[in-house]
Design a protein around this motif. Structure first.
Motif, PDB file in Angstrom:
ATOM      1  N   SER A   1      29.943 -11.804   5.969  1.00 58.09           N
ATOM      2  CA  SER A   1      30.227 -12.001   7.155  1.00 58.09           C
ATOM      3  C   SER A   1      30.943 -13.430   7.594  1.00 58.09           C
ATOM      4  N   MET A   2      31.363 -13.316   8.762  1.00 54.64           N
ATOM      5  CA  MET A   2      32.136 -14.436   9.357  1.00 54.64           C
ATOM      6  C   MET A   2      31.263 -15.570   9.300  1.00 54.64           C
ATOM      7  N   ARG A   3      29.981 -15.315   9.702  1.00 55.07           N
ATOM      8  CA  ARG A   3      29.076 -16.321  10.028  1.00 55.07           C
ATOM      9  C   ARG A   3      28.695 -17.139   8.735  1.00 55.07           C
ATOM     10  N   ARG A   4      28.407 -16.345   7.559  1.00 54.74           N
ATOM     11  CA  ARG A   4      28.209 -16.761   6.462  1.00 54.74           C
ATOM     12  C   ARG A   4      29.087 -17.476   5.845  1.00 54.74           C
ATOM     13  N   LEU A   5      30.177 -16.837   6.021  1.00 53.79           N
ATOM     14  CA  LEU A   5      31.629 -17.604   5.565  1.00 53.79           C
ATOM     15  C   LEU A   5      31.826 -18.982   6.098  1.00 53.79           C
ATOM     16  N   ALA A   6      31.520 -19.130   7.397  1.00 52.41           N
ATOM     17  CA  ALA A   6      31.690 -20.286   8.073  1.00 52.41           C
ATOM     18  C   ALA A   6      30.588 -21.621   7.553  1.00 52.41           C
ATOM     19  N   THR A   7      29.399 -20.806   7.353  1.00 50.27           N
ATOM     20  CA  THR A   7      28.255 -21.718   6.794  1.00 50.27           C
ATOM     21  C   THR A   7      28.776 -22.243   5.411  1.00 50.27           C
ATOM     22  N   GLU A   8      29.318 -21.468   4.393  1.00 50.97           N
ATOM     23  CA  GLU A   8      29.440 -21.875   3.093  1.00 50.97           C
ATOM     24  C   GLU A   8      30.551 -22.901   3.197  1.00 50.97           C
ATOM     25  N   LEU A   9      31.638 -22.831   4.154  1.00 53.01           N
ATOM     26  CA  LEU A   9      32.763 -23.514   4.002  1.00 53.01           C
ATOM     27  C   LEU A   9      32.618 -24.616   4.853  1.00 53.01           C
ATOM     28  N   ASP A  10      31.391 -24.854   5.625  1.00 52.31           N
ATOM     29  CA  ASP A  10      31.168 -25.919   6.664  1.00 52.31           C
ATOM     30  C   ASP A  10      31.917 -26.239   7.597  1.00 52.31           C
ATOM     31  N   VAL A  11      32.280 -25.135   8.481  1.00 56.92           N
ATOM     32  CA  VAL A  11      33.397 -25.204   9.459  1.00 56.92           C
ATOM     33  C   VAL A  11      32.605 -24.294  10.620  1.00 56.92           C
ATOM     34  N   GLY A  12      33.161 -24.470  11.810  1.00 56.32           N
ATOM     35  CA  GLY A  12      32.943 -23.608  12.878  1.00 56.32           C
ATOM     36  C   GLY A  12      33.252 -22.033  12.620  1.00 56.32           C
ATOM     37  N   ALA A  13      32.681 -21.182  13.192  1.00 55.09           N
ATOM     38  CA  ALA A  13      32.930 -19.584  12.825  1.00 55.09           C
ATOM     39  C   ALA A  13      34.394 -19.497  13.421  1.00 55.09           C
ATOM     40  N   MET A  14      34.680 -19.981  14.636  1.00 55.65           N
ATOM     41  CA  MET A  14      36.011 -19.737  15.271  1.00 55.65           C
ATOM     42  C   MET A  14      37.149 -20.183  14.582  1.00 55.65           C
ATOM     43  N   SER A  15      37.046 -21.222  13.473  1.00 56.24           N
ATOM     44  CA  SER A  15      38.090 -21.582  12.814  1.00 56.24           C
ATOM     45  C   SER A  15      38.471 -20.779  11.938  1.00 56.24           C
ATOM     46  N   LEU A  16      37.753 -19.910  11.518  1.00 58.69           N
ATOM     47  CA  LEU A  16      38.121 -18.750  10.419  1.00 58.69           C
ATOM     48  C   LEU A  16      38.994 -17.746  11.036  1.00 58.69           C
ATOM     49  N   TYR A  17      38.876 -17.602  12.180  1.00 63.81           N
ATOM     50  CA  TYR A  17      39.698 -16.458  12.906  1.00 63.81           C
ATOM     51  C   TYR A  17      41.392 -17.046  12.808  1.00 63.81           C
ATOM     52  N   ARG A  18      41.601 -18.119  12.512  1.00 61.90           N
ATOM     53  CA  ARG A  18      43.040 -18.573  12.291  1.00 61.90           C
ATOM     54  C   ARG A  18      43.671 -17.767  11.026  1.00 61.90           C
ATOM     55  N   HIS A  19      42.686 -17.553   9.954  1.00 62.38           N
ATOM     56  CA  HIS A  19      43.107 -17.084   8.712  1.00 62.38           C
ATOM     57  C   HIS A  19      42.917 -15.303   8.669  1.00 62.38           C
ATOM     58  N   VAL A  20      41.572 -14.835   9.316  1.00 63.66           N
ATOM     59  CA  VAL A  20      41.412 -13.453   9.036  1.00 63.66           C
ATOM     60  C   VAL A  20      40.786 -13.046  10.600  1.00 63.66           C
ATOM     61  N   ALA A  21      41.457 -12.034  10.913  1.00 63.02           N
ATOM     62  CA  ALA A  21      40.873 -11.422  12.385  1.00 63.02           C
ATOM     63  C   ALA A  21      39.525 -11.092  12.602  1.00 63.02           C
ATOM     64  N   ASN A  22      38.767 -10.387  11.620  1.00 64.37           N
ATOM     65  CA  ASN A  22      37.534  -9.999  11.327  1.00 64.37           C
ATOM     66  C   ASN A  22      37.162  -9.425   9.985  1.00 64.37           C
ATOM     67  N   LYS A  23      35.903  -8.958  10.022  1.00 59.91           N
ATOM     68  CA  LYS A  23      35.638  -8.719   8.785  1.00 59.91           C
ATOM     69  C   LYS A  23      36.174  -7.670   8.074  1.00 59.91           C
ATOM     70  N   ASP A  24      36.924  -6.588   8.859  1.00 64.89           N
ATOM     71  CA  ASP A  24      37.669  -5.556   8.216  1.00 64.89           C
ATOM     72  C   ASP A  24      38.673  -6.124   7.479  1.00 64.89           C
ATOM     73  N   GLU A  25      39.525  -6.950   8.249  1.00 67.30           N
ATOM     74  CA  GLU A  25      40.423  -7.726   7.713  1.00 67.30           C
ATOM     75  C   GLU A  25      40.014  -8.479   6.331  1.00 67.30           C
ATOM     76  N   LEU A  26      39.107  -9.205   6.614  1.00 70.30           N
ATOM     77  CA  LEU A  26      38.680 -10.099   5.347  1.00 70.30           C
ATOM     78  C   LEU A  26      38.405  -9.357   4.246  1.00 70.30           C
ATOM     79  N   VAL A  27      37.701  -7.990   4.205  1.00 72.98           N
ATOM     80  CA  VAL A  27      37.408  -7.371   3.051  1.00 72.98           C
ATOM     81  C   VAL A  27      38.822  -6.872   2.469  1.00 72.98           C
TER      82      VAL A  27
END
Length: 326
Positions: A129-155
């Motif tokens: 999930s975006m939240r779990r990913l943010a936790t593992e990477l030690d970043v805010g969840a919002m920062s992930l959206y610069r790289h992937v739009a949502n979980k569907d795109e992530l998968v």
């Protein structure tokens, strides 16, 4: 008629996931679940709590964020030994979540995808999930959206990433059969390494990602010069892929069953031995009784047999088509 004070509009019941998190937190902190104990799987939490898998995934993510559970290779998700030992008695602020030791300034799309793949490899696709990913990477969840739009795109991008792993030689080995064997075995190895992968692909709504498309293009090129119409060529490519995916799903199901129950296939067989002896020892199923036990669960052997027999049939079709044209 006076009905007493009406509840405030702000007093709403906690969402289901918080209730389940609170129950597990209490069980862990009171010692009902002890350090190192295996946690129920996401599917089991969903079934027992009467909630959706997405909600159960949120439960596990929240417990992990509080440092109450952790993932152990070969054991799945267990109660955290370190965190529980350090947990003071009484109400306390949850400890900071454990996170991957990756500096924030190095965050990029590759790190995001590789971390998501590592989570899926260890815990399954539902754990991503975006939240779990943010936790593992030690970043805010919002920062992930610069790289992937949502979980569907992530998968989708995770699938693209893993399909880049095997090398597809150009032009490849001599002959159509050797080529089809090569790409089928490369995809089989992908399924073995990434058990979540077969569940992430679709035949009716295929993922339009370059690396997966390159596999299909390579397969179609392997059939050049055989005089086949493109319809037959694409069906052959899809049939080979379906063969790999179908058997790989059985491998994924077995891994999931072992993770959920903690019972290995060997132990499961031993538990079923009495029932099997009862059914097979009466003489009603003499042919089934003669099958070596390990044959049924040998998925590598099943894959190789299925691939060989399919290609035998394809070769017979080519021979028939050639004689018809002649």
């Amino acid at each position: 008629m006076d009905r007493g004070p009406m509840p405030s509009s702000t007093q709403r019941p906690d969402p289901p996931y918080r209730r389940i998190v609170a129950e597990f937190r209490s069980r862990i902190l009171t010692g009902d679940l002890r350090p190192g104990d295996r946690m129920p799987s996401i599917r089991q939490i969903a079934q027992r709590g009467g909630v959706a898998v997405a909600t159960a995934t949120k439960v596990m993510a929240a417990l992990r964020d509080e440092g109450l559970v952790e993932t152990k290779v070969g054991a799945g998700t267990v109660v955290s030994i370190r965190t529980v030992q350090e947990q003071p008695a009484g109400p306390t602020t949850p400890p900071s979540p454990r996170r991957a030791d990756i500096p924030k300034q190095t965050l990029n799309r590759e790190h995001v995808l590789q971390t998501a793949i590592a989570i899926a490899d260890l815990e399954g696709l539902d754990a991503v999930s975006m939240r779990r990913l943010a936790t593992e990477l030690d970043v805010g969840a919002m920062s992930l959206y610069r790289h992937v739009a949502n979980k569907d795109e992530l998968v989708t991008q995770m699938v693209n990433e893993v399909f880049a792993e095997p090398e597809l030689p150009i032009p490849g080995p001599e002959g159509w059969r050797a080529k089809l064997e090569l790409i089928s075995r490369r995809q089989w190895e992908l399924g073995r390494r990434h058990l979540w992968l077969p569940r992430a692909v679709s035949f009716t709504r295929p993922l339009l990602v370059p690396n997966m498309m390159a596999h299909t293009e390579w397969t179609l090129r392997a059939l050049d010069g055989l005089g086949l119409p493109m319809t037959t060529r694409i069906r052959e490519a899809l049939t080979l892929h379906a063969l790999v995916v179908t058997i790989a799903l059985s491998m994924a199901d077995e891994a999931e069953a072992e993770d959920e129950t903690g019972v290995t296939l060997t132990r499961w067989r031993l538990a079923q031995q009495g029932r099997a002896d009862e059914l097979l020892g009466r003489g009603r199923f003499p042919l089934l009784a003669a099958i070596p036990e390990e044959t049924v669960s040998d998925l590598d052997g099943l894959f190789e047999y299925s691939l060989a027999r399919h290609l035998d049939g394809f070769a017979a079709m080519l021979d028939r088509e050639s004689r018809t044209r002649s």
